[in-house]
Design a protein around this motif. Structure first.
Motif, PDB file in Angstrom:
ATOM      1  N   GLN A 152       0.795  -0.654  -0.132  1.00  0.00           N
ATOM      2  CA  GLN A 152       0.288   0.106   0.268  1.00  0.00           C
ATOM      3  C   GLN A 152       0.781   1.049  -0.322  1.00  0.00           C
ATOM      4  O   GLN A 152       0.695   2.283  -1.082  1.00  0.00           O
ATOM      5  CB  GLN A 152      -0.719   0.275   0.876  1.00  0.00           C
ATOM      6  CG  GLN A 152      -1.960   1.158   0.925  1.00  0.00           C
ATOM      7  CD  GLN A 152      -2.992   1.193   0.505  1.00  0.00           C
ATOM      8  OE1 GLN A 152      -3.255   0.332  -0.068  1.00  0.00           O
ATOM      9  NE2 GLN A 152      -2.604   2.682  -0.460  1.00  0.00           N
ATOM     10  N   ARG A 153       2.066   1.022   0.453  1.00  0.00           N
ATOM     11  CA  ARG A 153       2.981   2.159   0.992  1.00  0.00           C
ATOM     12  C   ARG A 153       3.873   2.373  -0.359  1.00  0.00           C
ATOM     13  O   ARG A 153       3.484   3.866  -0.894  1.00  0.00           O
ATOM     14  CB  ARG A 153       3.726   2.308   2.599  1.00  0.00           C
ATOM     15  CG  ARG A 153       4.660   3.176   2.359  1.00  0.00           C
ATOM     16  CD  ARG A 153       5.741   2.651   3.968  1.00  0.00           C
ATOM     17  NE  ARG A 153       5.890   2.223   3.558  1.00  0.00           N
ATOM     18  CZ  ARG A 153       5.886   0.565   4.908  1.00  0.00           C
ATOM     19  NH1 ARG A 153       4.711   0.472   4.641  1.00  0.00           N
ATOM     20  NH2 ARG A 153       6.965  -0.012   4.499  1.00  0.00           N
ATOM     21  N   CYS A 154       4.653   1.524  -1.061  1.00  0.00           N
ATOM     22  CA  CYS A 154       5.119   1.566  -2.086  1.00  0.00           C
ATOM     23  C   CYS A 154       4.828   1.399  -3.417  1.00  0.00           C
ATOM     24  O   CYS A 154       4.514   1.758  -4.547  1.00  0.00           O
ATOM     25  CB  CYS A 154       6.231   0.361  -1.811  1.00  0.00           C
ATOM     26  SG  CYS A 154       7.391   0.854  -0.531  1.00  0.00           S
ATOM     27  N   ILE A 155       3.303   1.410  -3.991  1.00  0.00           N
ATOM     28  CA  ILE A 155       2.040   0.530  -4.690  1.00  0.00           C
ATOM     29  C   ILE A 155       1.207   2.093  -4.710  1.00  0.00           C
ATOM     30  O   ILE A 155       0.758   2.603  -5.627  1.00  0.00           O
ATOM     31  CB  ILE A 155       2.119  -0.503  -4.683  1.00  0.00           C
ATOM     32  CG1 ILE A 155       3.243  -1.660  -4.900  1.00  0.00           C
ATOM     33  CG2 ILE A 155       1.574  -0.647  -6.616  1.00  0.00           C
ATOM     34  CD1 ILE A 155       3.564  -2.997  -5.356  1.00  0.00           C
ATOM     35  N   GLY A 156       0.407   1.155  -4.090  1.00  0.00           N
ATOM     36  CA  GLY A 156      -1.290   1.771  -3.977  1.00  0.00           C
ATOM     37  C   GLY A 156      -1.365   3.396  -3.725  1.00  0.00           C
ATOM     38  O   GLY A 156      -2.139   4.141  -4.525  1.00  0.00           O
ATOM     39  N   ASP A 157      -0.181   4.269  -2.771  1.00  0.00           N
ATOM     40  CA  ASP A 157      -0.023   5.634  -2.586  1.00  0.00           C
ATOM     41  C   ASP A 157       0.520   6.279  -3.348  1.00  0.00           C
ATOM     42  O   ASP A 157       0.934   7.624  -3.029  1.00  0.00           O
ATOM     43  CB  ASP A 157      -0.045   5.785  -0.994  1.00  0.00           C
ATOM     44  CG  ASP A 157      -0.455   5.364   0.158  1.00  0.00           C
ATOM     45  OD1 ASP A 157      -1.687   4.539  -0.120  1.00  0.00           O
ATOM     46  OD2 ASP A 157       0.304   5.105   1.238  1.00  0.00           O
ATOM     47  N   VAL A 158       1.300   5.829  -4.025  1.00  0.00           N
ATOM     48  CA  VAL A 158       2.708   5.964  -5.537  1.00  0.00           C
ATOM     49  C   VAL A 158       1.428   6.800  -6.760  1.00  0.00           C
ATOM     50  O   VAL A 158       1.354   7.143  -7.720  1.00  0.00           O
ATOM     51  CB  VAL A 158       3.489   5.009  -5.552  1.00  0.00           C
ATOM     52  CG1 VAL A 158       4.359   6.063  -6.666  1.00  0.00           C
ATOM     53  CG2 VAL A 158       4.236   5.703  -4.515  1.00  0.00           C
ATOM     54  N   TYR A 159       1.001   5.223  -6.926  1.00  0.00           N
ATOM     55  CA  TYR A 159       0.397   4.668  -7.937  1.00  0.00           C
ATOM     56  C   TYR A 159      -1.285   5.188  -8.297  1.00  0.00           C
ATOM     57  O   TYR A 159      -1.706   4.691  -7.289  1.00  0.00           O
ATOM     58  CB  TYR A 159       0.878   4.123  -8.608  1.00  0.00           C
ATOM     59  CG  TYR A 159       2.466   3.363  -8.801  1.00  0.00           C
ATOM     60  CD1 TYR A 159       2.498   3.664 -10.258  1.00  0.00           C
ATOM     61  CD2 TYR A 159       2.915   2.712  -8.291  1.00  0.00           C
ATOM     62  CE1 TYR A 159       4.082   3.332 -10.159  1.00  0.00           C
ATOM     63  CE2 TYR A 159       4.455   2.453  -8.280  1.00  0.00           C
ATOM     64  CZ  TYR A 159       4.868   2.897  -9.204  1.00  0.00           C
ATOM     65  OH  TYR A 159       6.262   2.108  -9.413  1.00  0.00           O
TER      66      TYR A 159
END
Length: 216
Positions: free
Chosen positions: A117-124
């Motif tokens: 979530q931190r590295c993918i969901g909140d970025v893309y």
């Protein structure tokens, strides 16, 4: 598509002693029809591939899949992972439907979900991180891939990024379920295992390939 042939064109013949072979009108007509049929078949395949989403089981939860190592993001260029990030993006683009992830220690999954979530969901933007995980969050099971692959169907895909000595057993299990398989290098460790996988793939009419990264 328009096909134009010159009746006087000659082609080398594979027959010994016959250096050239002139095509007859009948052969040209047949060749034209065969070519048209191939084009039609390819168009149909493209239509199917454009509309049918695939289900993917990712086996392995480490750096290459999730970027999660030792309870935190990997200290490398793969901090967000590679395989899971790719599958979520393919789902965003309408290519992938169901996504599963299988490891050995289910107790890692709460941390993995927060990490993704931190590295993918909140970025893309628009990344659906929904992912079925095996085994359960309270279970440690080295053979979780058996139960995980049994929930997938023929024609689904397994992507295996696990320690080298586990590739053979996991790949064979997925092949037996009719899944297409991609395994990171080395695909197996012995010629015997290679032959067994090749035979199983042929018997189950599936594709089995090796992923080679860090190529120069």
């Amino acid at each position: 598509h328009t096909f134009t042939f010159l009746l006087t064109i000659s082609f080398p013949s594979v027959s010994a002693g016959l250096p050239y072979h002139k095509l007859t009108h009948q052969e040209i007509t047949t060749t034209t029809e065969d070519t048209k049929n191939i084009i039609i078949q390819n168009k149909n395949r493209n239509k199917m591939s454009a509309t049918k989403k695939v289900n993917v089981l990712m086996v392995g939860t480490g750096e290459y899949t999730t970027g999660y190592v030792g309870g935190t993001a990997a200290d490398s260029d793969k901090g967000a992972g590679v395989v899971a990030l790719t599958m979520f993006d393919l789902r965003r683009r309408g290519k992938v439907d169901r996504v599963g992830m299988c490891g050995v220690n289910g107790k890692k999954f709460p941390g993995i979900r927060k990490h993704m979530q931190r590295c993918i969901g909140d970025v893309y933007d628009d990344m659906d991180l929904t992912c079925e995980t095996f085994p359960s969050d309270t279970t440690v099971d080295p053979n979780a891939y058996v139960a995980a692959s049994s929930t997938f169907s023929k024609g689904d895909i397994a992507v295996i990024f696990t320690p080298d000595d586990t590739h053979f057993d996991i790949a064979l299990e997925c092949i037996k379920h009719g899944m297409h398989v991609m395994v990171t290098k080395p695909i197996v460790q012995t010629l015997e295992h290679h032959d067994i996988l090749a035979k199983a793939a042929k018997e189950n009419n599936v594709l089995v390939g090796v992923e080679v990264h860090k190529r120069l």
